[in-house]
Design a protein around this motif. Structure first.
Motif, PDB file in Angstrom:
ATOM      1  N   TYR A 205      23.384 -55.530  -5.784  1.00 41.88           N
ATOM      2  CA  TYR A 205      24.372 -55.263  -6.698  1.00 41.88           C
ATOM      3  C   TYR A 205      25.829 -55.988  -6.304  1.00 41.88           C
ATOM      4  N   GLY A 206      25.880 -56.638  -4.946  1.00 42.67           N
ATOM      5  CA  GLY A 206      27.100 -57.087  -4.434  1.00 42.67           C
ATOM      6  C   GLY A 206      28.092 -56.090  -4.500  1.00 42.67           C
ATOM      7  N   SER A 207      27.714 -54.880  -3.991  1.00 40.68           N
ATOM      8  CA  SER A 207      28.714 -53.607  -4.152  1.00 40.68           C
ATOM      9  C   SER A 207      28.903 -53.415  -2.630  1.00 40.68           C
ATOM     10  N   LYS A 208      29.715 -52.132  -2.473  1.00 42.70           N
ATOM     11  CA  LYS A 208      29.908 -51.869  -1.153  1.00 42.70           C
ATOM     12  C   LYS A 208      30.072 -50.210  -1.352  1.00 42.70           C
ATOM     13  N   GLY A 209      29.482 -49.613  -0.453  1.00 36.56           N
ATOM     14  CA  GLY A 209      29.326 -47.930  -0.277  1.00 36.56           C
ATOM     15  C   GLY A 209      28.291 -47.199  -1.095  1.00 36.56           C
ATOM     16  N   ALA A 210      27.170 -48.073  -1.627  1.00 30.79           N
ATOM     17  CA  ALA A 210      26.276 -47.596  -2.694  1.00 30.79           C
ATOM     18  C   ALA A 210      25.482 -46.431  -1.661  1.00 30.79           C
ATOM     19  N   TYR A 211      25.314 -45.166  -2.267  1.00 28.49           N
ATOM     20  CA  TYR A 211      24.781 -44.081  -1.631  1.00 28.49           C
ATOM     21  C   TYR A 211      23.464 -43.568  -2.479  1.00 28.49           C
ATOM     22  N   SER A 212      22.383 -43.528  -1.516  1.00 29.61           N
ATOM     23  CA  SER A 212      21.286 -43.553  -2.597  1.00 29.61           C
ATOM     24  C   SER A 212      20.260 -42.238  -1.804  1.00 29.61           C
ATOM     25  N   LEU A 213      19.504 -41.939  -2.784  1.00 25.78           N
ATOM     26  CA  LEU A 213      18.204 -40.968  -2.236  1.00 25.78           C
ATOM     27  C   LEU A 213      16.779 -41.838  -2.569  1.00 25.78           C
ATOM     28  N   ILE A 214      15.906 -41.900  -1.750  1.00 28.37           N
ATOM     29  CA  ILE A 214      14.648 -42.715  -2.175  1.00 28.37           C
ATOM     30  C   ILE A 214      13.650 -41.815  -2.289  1.00 28.37           C
ATOM     31  N   TYR A 215      12.983 -41.681  -3.412  1.00 30.71           N
ATOM     32  CA  TYR A 215      11.808 -40.925  -3.800  1.00 30.71           C
ATOM     33  C   TYR A 215      10.484 -42.027  -3.639  1.00 30.71           C
ATOM     34  N   ALA A 216       9.836 -41.700  -3.259  1.00 28.36           N
ATOM     35  CA  ALA A 216       8.460 -42.387  -2.899  1.00 28.36           C
ATOM     36  C   ALA A 216       7.340 -41.742  -2.834  1.00 28.36           C
ATOM     37  N   ALA A 217       6.171 -42.492  -3.589  1.00 28.92           N
ATOM     38  CA  ALA A 217       4.759 -41.888  -3.837  1.00 28.92           C
ATOM     39  C   ALA A 217       3.849 -42.752  -3.664  1.00 28.92           C
ATOM     40  N   PRO A 218       2.482 -42.428  -3.649  1.00 31.04           N
ATOM     41  CA  PRO A 218       1.484 -43.712  -3.409  1.00 31.04           C
ATOM     42  C   PRO A 218       1.029 -43.782  -4.944  1.00 31.04           C
ATOM     43  N   VAL A 219       0.410 -44.995  -4.993  1.00 33.63           N
ATOM     44  CA  VAL A 219      -0.058 -45.471  -6.159  1.00 33.63           C
ATOM     45  C   VAL A 219      -1.562 -45.901  -6.024  1.00 33.63           C
ATOM     46  N   LYS A 220      -2.358 -45.226  -6.595  1.00 28.91           N
ATOM     47  CA  LYS A 220      -3.725 -44.871  -6.307  1.00 28.91           C
ATOM     48  C   LYS A 220      -4.761 -45.731  -7.200  1.00 28.91           C
TER      49      LYS A 220
END
Length: 363
Positions: A205-220
């Protein structure tokens, strides 16, 4: 002759005394003029109700602080419930996205074109939900298969540079492939990272200070084999906005000095909402505070209690930086759909000042 003398003495006794002979009454009040006496009486009667009220407040100080602290705990629980409900939806989103058949089709992998039906689906999720920064499909080995090409507002986003990046070292990918998920109350299947500053999102994004939570799950695939991992980078601004909405309620209720604090599972500050003391109108995410200042390690009683779990209140704690006494309320999630575990602290000033500080901290 004797009778006449007695009569004369009796008359003398009944005769009025002269001014010089009249005895003076002593005392400060008696020596005041009538005007000053009236002023003194009105002052005494005017102050009496205030004095009585002050005494009552002082006597009721303990119960008042107790009610105050309990109120903070209730509000901390309400805030945590709202946060948890919103993050619970994110927990399920990533699993639902992975059920899209376009994600299971190898023909769609490695094709960043907007004509790719999988890219189209991802872009639809981005604009439809409006809270994700990135949504990625990654191979078990860490190769990027597909990424969104628009942001949450529908503006074009250049993610082609991510195709040369390896995600093999990402903890969320390792955990998903190892079957490690955030679980609770029957929920399973999604790995959730701690809130963190994301250099990847900043790069895109060309930003500064992005704060995130990552949600990850398998694709079957149809055979039940994990062929890829879907990862959603959720903007933590969602949580900050919820905290801000609760602060607005305090402000509308005449308590603009309210402080709201959100901690991670270890006691580190991840939201520090204190606009009056810090002098801002738009919440500033401070890298020198967020994720670095650990209130539990600093011995803040409410933070220590919150990290241990549950909810509750403390009637009198001391704010080391502001040098004031506080009431505190704290709460933790009922279901482990997120790694956030605590909210709340509150404070008060002397009742004699007729000012109450609370928040999850408040003033």
């Amino acid at each position: 002759m004797t009778d006449e003398v007695s009569k004369d003495e009796a008359v003398a006794e009944r005769a009025p005394m002269t001014e010089a002979e009249t005895p003076k009454k002593s005392g400060f009040f008696n020596n005041l003029s009538i005007r000053n006496k009236l002023v003194a009486l009105l002052t005494v009667f005017g102050l009496s109700p205030a004095i009585v009220l002050f005494v009552i407040l002082e006597l009721q100080g303990g119960p008042f602080h107790q009610v105050l602290a309990q109120g903070l705990a209730i509000n901390a629980t309400k805030m945590m419930d709202v946060i948890e409900r919103n993050l619970f939806e994110r927990y399920g989103d990533v699993q639902a996205f992975g059920l899209n058949t376009t994600a299971q089709d190898p023909a769609n992998w490695g094709n960043p074109s907007d004509r790719n039906p999988l890219v189209g689906a991802m872009n639809g999720y981005m604009t439809g939900y409006g809270i994700y920064q990135l949504t990625l499909l990654v191979s078990p080995e860490g190769k990027l298969l597909v990424a969104n090409t628009v942001g949450p507002l529908g503006k074009p986003l250049n993610t082609k540079g991510l195709y040369g990046k390896s995600f093999a070292g990402e903890q969320w990918l390792k955990d998903v492939m190892a079957g490690k998920f955030l679980e609770g109350d029957g929920l399973s299947g999604t790995n959730v990272t701690d809130a963190h500053f994301s250099a990847l999102v900043d790069d895109v994004y060309g930003s500064k200070g992005a704060y995130s939570l990552i949600y990850a799950a398998p694709v079957k695939n149809a055979a039940g084999k994990t062929v890829a991992v879907w990862a959603n980078y959720a903007d933590f601004g969602l949580v900050e906005d919820i905290v801000g909405a609760f602060h607005t309620e305090y402000k509308t209720g005449g308590q603009p000095k309210t402080e709201l604090t959100l901690l991670d599972k270890n006691g580190a500050v991840i939201v520090d909402y204190d606009p009056t003391a810090q002098g801002w109108t738009k919440y500033p995410r401070k890298p020198n505070v967020i994720g670095k200042v650990n209130l539990a390690k600093l011995g803040v009683e409410a933070a220590v209690a919150a990290v241990k779990g549950g909810s509750g209140s403390l009637e009198d704690t001391f704010h080391a930086r502001k040098k004031i006494h506080q009431a505190a309320g704290y709460a933790t999630p009922k279901v482990a759909t997120t790694t956030l575990v605590s909210a709340g602290r509150g404070s008060f000033e002397r009742l004699s000042k007729m000012s109450t500080r609370c928040g999850i901290r408040r003033s």
